[in-house]
Enzyme design. Structure first.
Site, PDB file in Angstrom:
ATOM      1  N   ASP A  14      50.512  57.522  34.618  1.00 11.39           N
ATOM      2  CA  ASP A  14      49.395  56.664  35.003  1.00 11.39           C
ATOM      3  C   ASP A  14      48.777  56.020  33.764  1.00 11.39           C
ATOM      4  O   ASP A  14      48.442  56.703  32.804  1.00 11.39           O
ATOM      5  CB  ASP A  14      48.345  57.513  35.731  1.00 11.39           C
ATOM      6  CG  ASP A  14      47.311  56.700  36.473  1.00 11.39           C
ATOM      7  OD1 ASP A  14      47.091  55.530  36.111  1.00 11.39           O
ATOM      8  OD2 ASP A  14      46.714  57.237  37.408  1.00 11.39           O
ATOM      9  N   HIS A  16      46.022  53.790  33.935  1.00 11.32           N
ATOM     10  CA  HIS A  16      44.716  53.224  34.272  1.00 11.32           C
ATOM     11  C   HIS A  16      43.668  53.688  33.254  1.00 11.32           C
ATOM     12  O   HIS A  16      43.222  54.831  33.293  1.00 11.32           O
ATOM     13  CB  HIS A  16      44.300  53.642  35.683  1.00 11.32           C
ATOM     14  CG  HIS A  16      45.124  53.012  36.747  1.00 11.32           C
ATOM     15  ND1 HIS A  16      46.281  53.570  37.211  1.00 11.32           N
ATOM     16  CD2 HIS A  16      44.966  51.849  37.423  1.00 11.32           C
ATOM     17  CE1 HIS A  16      46.802  52.787  38.141  1.00 11.32           C
ATOM     18  NE2 HIS A  16      46.022  51.736  38.287  1.00 11.32           N
TER      19      HIS A  16
END
Length: 137
Positions: A14, A16
């Protein structure tokens, strides 16, 4: 009062970063010493950072829906590494699709997480819980 140390990061594949930065800023402003390991972090990255900094709590974020897979076994690895009893928090979009939140929360608690947060949880909620579990006023 000595500042409590929190390891913060985004687990797995991930990337983000925005929410991670917001949490870092919020936790720092609340008086915590934040060790932000950033995005694309493995379980070992969290554990190594916690050992190196003598952290009191690990806060795992995941927004791409694979948090359940990425977090599996983290409590056991912490225990094996000498971090038995370290507080584990997890939050974000931690599962794929719309699932019944109480079921999701129960599964993560069964994996050894002390607190589990759904998408949209405010930093203030997490901060209040951190202060409670770490005995900070």
């Amino acid at each position: 009062m000595e500042k409590k140390t929190i390891v913060l990061g985004v687990i797995g594949s991930d990337c983000h970063a925005v929410g991670n930065k917001i949490l870092d800023h919020s936790f720092t402003n609340a008086g915590f010493n934040v060790v932000n390991i950033g995005v694309l972090s493995s379980q070992e990255d969290f554990i190594n950072a916690a050992i190196e900094t003598k952290a009191d709590l690990i806060c795992v974020s995941s927004l791409y829906g694979q948090g359940e897979i990425d977090c599996k076994g983290l409590r056991e690895k912490c225990d094996e590494a000498g971090l038995k009893g370290i507080k584990l928090f997890v939050g974000g979009n931690i599962v794929v699709g719309k699932q019944n939140w109480p079921d999701v929360e129960q599964r993560f608690k069964a994996m050894g997480f002390d607190r589990v947060y759904p998408p949209g949880t405010s930093p203030e909620t997490t901060i209040a819980d951190m202060k409670e579990v770490l005995g900070v006023e």
